[in-house]
Design an enzyme around this catalytic site. Sequence first.
Site, PDB file in Angstrom:
ATOM      1  N   ASP A 272       0.820  -1.213   0.000  1.00 54.17           N
ATOM      2  CA  ASP A 272       0.000   0.000   0.000  1.00 54.17           C
ATOM      3  C   ASP A 272       0.853   1.261   0.000  1.00 54.17           C
ATOM      4  OD1 ASP A 272      -1.964  -1.881   0.286  1.00 54.17           O
ATOM      5  OD2 ASP A 272      -2.827  -1.010   2.119  1.00 54.17           O
ATOM      6  N   HIS A 417       3.745  -2.438   2.864  1.00 51.74           N
ATOM      7  CA  HIS A 417       3.810  -1.072   2.318  1.00 51.74           C
ATOM      8  C   HIS A 417       5.112  -0.872   1.557  1.00 51.74           C
ATOM      9  CE1 HIS A 417       0.978  -0.959   5.654  1.00 51.74           C
ATOM     10  NE2 HIS A 417       0.400   0.050   5.039  1.00 51.74           N
TER      11      HIS A 417
HETATM   12 ZN    ZN Z   1      -2.568   2.882   3.309  1.00 52.17          ZN
END
Ligand code: ZN
Length: 456
Positions: A272, A417
């Site tokens: 992400d 991430h």
């Molecule tokens: Zn996020």
Amino acid sequence: MQTNKRINGIIIGLAGLILLILVGLVFYMFQGTTSASQAAQAQAAVDSLFTDESHNYLNPEYSKEKLATTQKQIKKVGFLDRSNYQSQVQQAEKLYQGLSDLDQVFEGNQIKDRGVAIPKLADLAVKVGVDQALLEQQSQNLEGIAQTGTGQDLKSLYQDVTNLIDAKAGVMEQVKALPEINDDFDSLSQAAQAVANFSDTYANYLKQGLYKDVQDQLNQYGQKVGQMIVEYPTALDQNPNLLDLLKNTPSLALGLKDSQYEKHLQVSLTFDDGPNDEFTPQLLDVMNKYGVKGTFFLMGAYVDEYPEMTKRIVDEGHYLGNHTYNHFDLHDLTDEEVKTQFEWTNMAIEEATGTRPKMYRMPFGGGGERVYNLMADSGMESILWNLDSLDWKTQDRDMIVEEVMNDLQEHSLILMHDTNQATVDAIDILIPKLQEMGYEFVSPLDIDFELRYFPE
Ligand SMILES: [Zn+2]
């Protein structure tokens, strides 16, 4: 004349005796006593076998040659004083022998050097699951000790090693005490439960090399139990708990191989909050290296900033998701604003790549059923996760790896991430591990796991 001769004989004999005593005295004066410089040299030679004056620690450079030199120096000392030096040398020989014997316990690894011995021991202790706190305490006790051990330290090292070996023998006995395998369903189920309990109890041990033969024994037993259970028609269909047990216990799962129940391992890697030009390209490089595909949930604002990186993700066969334009908490937005956040991002992605994403992910996983319903007509599927790597929190390679490995499931949808180096480094370790375990890398749309929104 007879008498004179006898007297002469006695005189000669006495003279000889006196001469002998004199020679003995002279010898005693010269050989039996020791000069100060001889004593100093002998003591220096003996001391050189140790690293400290109290002779607690053997010199790591101790050798047969060094020993011979010392013996030579001792021979120059008066014989009455020799035993003192000899006993000091014997102390050195004993220490050396003790350390050499310990080497054999460690299969010839050089542990005469204390600096090597302790990590080795610690390593072994960790492998067999010795209490961490105890181990740390032990290392602290040994801190500041010279390279080689005192007799006392040696004793405790021996004790540790003995304990490790005893512990392993105990576990081996346990595995051999598993119930005899009978071909009836109830006793097979019980045997399966026993294997699962055993694996649970000794999980920390079984991971380690020292326990390999225990693991082999368990695998052999578990595989047989698993296979025999599979051969009972419909038994597993009617006992989903037993099937779970078999799937989740590695040694039992061996018995499922090539059957309809064989475990199908799937993983989806999702990243992400990108793209960016620092971590996104590195992640792509690592995934390309292993030939696996991942999914990037992109923020529209960054897509506009890095359109070429966005295109590279698609060009290299990875999957794209929409992670809103600004990463606001969707709870704070009106319905219209929520839709706009996703729509702007879709437009940015389409402009950069010519395609529209088929997935979206709510920032912070928050928004619940409301957002899910708002997006129902978007043509995109909501994707959450069942494994949070916590990379955003720990930002530590080893902790990320540990978190993922500990929480791994048959179908793992992993949240990560592409915003920090630790994630890149962890992925480089995790992918080969997962591949080795037989995981298939799939899109979140293909994984056998569904979570569309977190209940709020
Ligand atoms: Zn996020």
